[in-house]
Write a protein that holds these residues in place. Structure first.
Motif, PDB file in Angstrom:
ATOM      1  N   ASN A  28     -10.274  -8.414   7.027  1.00 11.94           N
ATOM      2  CA  ASN A  28     -10.111  -9.122   8.302  1.00 11.94           C
ATOM      3  C   ASN A  28     -11.089 -10.282   8.479  1.00 11.94           C
ATOM      4  OD1 ASN A  28     -12.351  -7.592   8.788  1.00 11.94           O
ATOM      5  ND2 ASN A  28     -11.647  -6.696  10.707  1.00 11.94           N
TER       6      ASN A  28
ATOM      7  N   PRO B  97      -6.630  -2.633  -3.673  1.00 11.55           N
ATOM      8  CA  PRO B  97      -7.633  -3.383  -2.900  1.00 11.55           C
ATOM      9  C   PRO B  97      -6.954  -4.229  -1.819  1.00 11.55           C
ATOM     10  CG  PRO B  97      -7.388  -4.296  -5.121  1.00 11.55           C
ATOM     11  CD  PRO B  97      -6.387  -3.201  -4.998  1.00 11.55           C
ATOM     12  N   ILE B  98      -6.145  -3.566  -0.987  1.00 10.71           N
ATOM     13  CA  ILE B  98      -5.330  -4.262   0.004  1.00 10.71           C
ATOM     14  C   ILE B  98      -5.286  -3.458   1.304  1.00 10.71           C
ATOM     15  CG2 ILE B  98      -2.911  -4.812   0.584  1.00 10.71           C
ATOM     16  CD1 ILE B  98      -2.473  -5.690  -2.261  1.00 10.71           C
ATOM     17  N   GLU B  99      -5.339  -4.170   2.430  1.00  9.86           N
ATOM     18  CA  GLU B  99      -5.043  -3.560   3.733  1.00  9.86           C
ATOM     19  C   GLU B  99      -3.896  -4.338   4.366  1.00  9.86           C
ATOM     20  OE1 GLU B  99      -8.465  -3.680   6.265  1.00  9.86           O
ATOM     21  OE2 GLU B  99      -9.614  -2.272   5.031  1.00  9.86           O
ATOM     22  N   SER B 100      -3.061  -3.641   5.124  1.00 11.16           N
ATOM     23  CA  SER B 100      -1.958  -4.321   5.818  1.00 11.16           C
ATOM     24  C   SER B 100      -2.382  -4.674   7.233  1.00 11.16           C
ATOM     25  CB  SER B 100      -0.724  -3.426   5.842  1.00 11.16           C
ATOM     26  OG  SER B 100      -0.248  -3.270   4.526  1.00 11.16           O
TER      27      SER B 100
ATOM     28  N   GLY C 103      -6.497  -8.519  13.131  1.00 11.79           N
ATOM     29  CA  GLY C 103      -7.799  -8.047  12.656  1.00 11.79           C
ATOM     30  C   GLY C 103      -7.948  -6.547  12.469  1.00 11.79           C
ATOM     31  N   TYR C 104      -6.883  -5.779  12.699  1.00 16.64           N
ATOM     32  CA  TYR C 104      -6.947  -4.326  12.473  1.00 16.64           C
ATOM     33  C   TYR C 104      -5.710  -3.931  11.670  1.00 16.64           C
ATOM     34  CZ  TYR C 104      -4.027  -5.172  16.492  1.00 16.64           C
ATOM     35  OH  TYR C 104      -3.077  -5.709  17.323  1.00 16.64           O
ATOM     36  N   ASN C 105      -5.805  -2.816  10.932  1.00 21.25           N
ATOM     37  CA  ASN C 105      -4.663  -2.391  10.118  1.00 21.25           C
ATOM     38  C   ASN C 105      -3.430  -2.194  10.988  1.00 21.25           C
ATOM     39  OD1 ASN C 105      -6.837  -2.070   8.330  1.00 21.25           O
ATOM     40  ND2 ASN C 105      -5.689  -0.540   7.189  1.00 21.25           N
ATOM     41  N   SER C 106      -2.294  -2.662  10.505  1.00 21.70           N
ATOM     42  CA  SER C 106      -1.070  -2.518  11.293  1.00 21.70           C
ATOM     43  C   SER C 106       0.165  -2.642  10.414  1.00 21.70           C
ATOM     44  CB  SER C 106      -1.013  -3.589  12.379  1.00 21.70           C
ATOM     45  OG  SER C 106       0.234  -3.524  13.056  1.00 21.70           O
ATOM     46  N   TYR C 107       1.147  -1.818  10.727  1.00 22.66           N
ATOM     47  CA  TYR C 107       2.477  -1.935  10.115  1.00 22.66           C
ATOM     48  C   TYR C 107       3.512  -2.193  11.203  1.00 22.66           C
ATOM     49  CZ  TYR C 107       0.803  -0.039   5.652  1.00 22.66           C
ATOM     50  OH  TYR C 107       0.148   0.152   4.455  1.00 22.66           O
ATOM     51  N   ALA C 108       3.075  -2.646  12.373  1.00 23.00           N
ATOM     52  CA  ALA C 108       3.961  -2.660  13.543  1.00 23.00           C
ATOM     53  C   ALA C 108       4.842  -3.909  13.655  1.00 23.00           C
ATOM     54  CB  ALA C 108       3.141  -2.499  14.814  1.00 23.00           C
TER      55      ALA C 108
ATOM     56  N   VAL D 212      -1.494  -7.385  10.830  1.00 21.89           N
ATOM     57  CA  VAL D 212      -0.425  -8.146  11.475  1.00 21.89           C
ATOM     58  C   VAL D 212      -0.885  -9.579  11.766  1.00 21.89           C
ATOM     59  CG1 VAL D 212      -1.048  -7.267  13.772  1.00 21.89           C
ATOM     60  CG2 VAL D 212       1.233  -8.207  13.388  1.00 21.89           C
TER      61      VAL D 212
ATOM     62  N   GLY E 221       0.817  -1.206   0.000  1.00 21.58           N
ATOM     63  CA  GLY E 221       0.000   0.000   0.000  1.00 21.58           C
ATOM     64  C   GLY E 221       0.853   1.258   0.000  1.00 21.58           C
ATOM     65  N   VAL E 222       1.894   1.240   0.840  1.00 23.11           N
ATOM     66  CA  VAL E 222       2.772   2.407   0.958  1.00 23.11           C
ATOM     67  C   VAL E 222       3.532   2.629  -0.343  1.00 23.11           C
ATOM     68  CG1 VAL E 222       4.752   3.358   2.205  1.00 23.11           C
ATOM     69  CG2 VAL E 222       3.005   2.063   3.442  1.00 23.11           C
TER      70      VAL E 222
END
Ligand code: FAD
Lengths: 416, 95
Positions: A414, A251-254, A298-303, A256, A240-241
């Motif tokens: 998710n 059509p993508i979410e990141s 289940g939630y967006n994360s780049y961590a 964890v 995405g970045v």
């Protein structure tokens, strides 16, 4: 330097002084025929197959960290070709065939171990669904065995068969599934690409694209601009970045995903066991550790790290189906960033920008896909035509109802 | 993660269901000439932000309110929690 049993024996007797580095540390050129962004499994495999199948070697693979620092070094190493849908199954079967010949092909020990994968079923309906899946697998000659309760009991006597909520009724067994040493896959492909002339450039982050009049002719990097006739994105969780720098929305979410490993134990788990109803799967590494995991947080994360509720959820799933796991001590847990697509299926496609290509959306299942992904992406980059087994993996498929949602759960990352 | 609910105070995030980017509040107008394109983009395309992001969380195991949580996706730090109703009113959406 070629690996052989003889060479290992000779080195063993002569103090292991004859080994050389597996790949060069090349000087970055100003221009390449093809630039691949991301030296994960898929990027390295793409470079390897471009060189091996298409004779294109004026290639750079640009990696912001070091080789193997992404998901290729973080996954739970499971391979299988037990999908069902036409857009998926032939692709994953190609991948399985490539796994089966991989070590001879790139002359590297990737520890491909086909010890089988078992998906448990807990109701008549689920058993019927597995019969259907098994039949779909037979269409690609992938091999599938439907097991009843006693069949599973023979294989895994330690499961909680009379679990009150999810009693084990049977399962589907793919004998050719198994696990592979993930780092060695990256190293093997890296070495194979490098020896054919591909430049592997580590510590080189792509920060932008050179695009004019809808044509991409190079990239901006932390080590200066580099020109290329074609540029292939291959950055998994960072898709995405990176695509954002080319002005694209995907059509993508990141998200964890976490994984866990216990202390080393004597061999106990026969292959891979998945307890989908309880969001838990487990296998045993060659060192003896139980390697297991469950759902994405289940939630967006780049961590690259998750939270405790999911740790609890995964461990509860393990305790429910395999109570003996409670006696094992956990050594480590970690997380990786998944490129979760809207239908749970991946993309290998051109973009609307000429010369710019995209590979991503692998969700939590891209390790098994590594060989076929590289094979098909190389085909696309070299010929500008999709490989037949990946032609449905289009980036614009949601525009015309072309999504293929293996689990049928709907358009939300998710849920997959 | 702890979500500081504007009415109920600090609650564990596992009480919530996550929907995603709060841009989902801005549902396109089905009568728009470009409705097909707008709905495709609304339904399927995401900014997928690395950094502070406004997102929709539903308090399923609680008072069933929808919240807009501003959370940094790189650090998981939560900096703001609002009732979705109020956010969408301030955007001129709900009555
Ligand atoms: C915990 C966990 C368990 C998993 N288990 C399984 C499993 O059992 N089976 C399975 O099939 N799959 C599994 N997966 C999924 C699988 O690991 C991934 O789908 C797959 O590795 C992704 O492809 P890759 O190897 O190319 O990604 P990566 O190794 O992540 O490669 C992407 C690379 O791009 C680099 N990069 C990013 N941005 C830039 C930039 N701007 N410039 C240059 N380089 C950049 C990154 O540093 C990274 O090295 C799992 C994943 C996780 C996290």
């Amino acid at each position: 330097m070629a690996f052989s049993a003889l060479k290992i024996l000779k080195e063993g007797f002569t103090g292991n002084r004859g080994w050389s580095p597996h790949w060069r540390d090349p000087v970055l050129k100003k221009e390449y025929d093809i630039i691949i962004i991301g030296a994960g499994g898929h990027g390295l495999a793409t470079a390897y197959y471009l060189a091996r199948n298409h004779g294109i070697t004026n290639i750079a693979v640009l990696e912001k960290g070091w080789i193997g620092s992404g998901n290729i070094g973080r996954n739970t190493t499971i391979i299988r070709s037990n999908y069902m849908l036409p857009g998926n199954q032939p692709f994953y079967e190609l991948s399985m065939k490539l796994w089966e010949g991989l070590e001879q092909d790139f002359n590297y020990n990737a520890m491909v171990s086909q010890r089988g994968i078992l998906n448990l079923s807990h109701s008549d309906a689920q058993h019927d669904a597995y019969a259907r899946r098994g039949n779909a697998m037979h269409l690609t000659k992938s091999g599938a065995v439907l097991l009843d309760k006693s069949g599973v009991q023979k294989m895994c006597p330690f499961l909680d068969f009379d679990n009150a909520r999810f009693p084990v009724k049977g399962g589907i067994w793919q004998p050719r599934g198994g696990s592979v040493r993930h780092d060695a896959v990256a190293w093997g492909y890296a070495r194979g690409a490098d020896s054919r002339g591909v430049d592997l450039i580590q510590n080189c982050e792509v920060t932008g694209f050179q695009i004019k009049n809808g044509v991409c002719f190079g990239v901006e990097t932390s080590r200066g601009p580099i020109k290329a006739k074609k540029v292939g994105m291959c950055v998994a969780g960072s898709s995405g970045v990176l695509a954002g720098k080319a002005g694209m929305r995907l059509p993508i979410e990141s998200h964890v995903l976490q994984a866990f490993v216990t202390e080393g134990l004597k061999p106990i788990i026969p292959g891979v066991i998945t307890f989908g109803a309880g969001h838990f799967y487990v296998s045993q590494s060659d060192k003896g550790g139980l390697v297991f995991g469950g759902d994405i947080d289940g939630y967006n994360s780049y961590a690259q790290r998750g939270n405790l509720p999911v740790v609890e959820d995964v461990v509860e799933g393990g305790m429910a189906i395999m109570p003996m796991i409670g006696r094992a001590r956990l050594l480590r847990s970690w997380g990786g960033i998944m490129d979760m697509s809207m239908d749970g299926s991946p993309f290998i496609d051109k973009t609307h920008i000429e010369g710019l290509f995209f590979n991503g959306g692998w969700c939590y299942g891209g390790f098994k896909a590594t060989p076929a992904s590289g094979y098909c992406y190389a085909h696309l980059l070299a010929t500008e035509k999709p490989h037949p087994v990946s032609e449905r993996m289009r980036l614009d498929r949601f525009k015309f109802g072309g999504q293929f949602d293996e689990k049928g759960v709907g358009a939300q990352p998710n849920l997959h | 993660m702890i979500i500081d609910h504007p009415i109920l105070g600090p609650r564990d995030s596992s009480e919530f269901v996550y929907l995603g980017d709060a841009c989902l509040i801005d549902r396109p107008d089905p009568l728009d000439r470009n409705a097909e394109k707008l709905f495709y983009e609304y339904q399927y395309l995401r900014d997928n932000i690395a950094g502070p992001m406004q997102e929709l969380w539903y308090h399923e195991q609680g008072d069933r309110s929808w919240l807009v949580v501003t959370r940094n996706t790189v650090t998981h730090e939560i900096s703001k929690v609002e009732l979705a109703r109020e956010v969408s009113r301030s955007r001129g959406r709900s009555k």
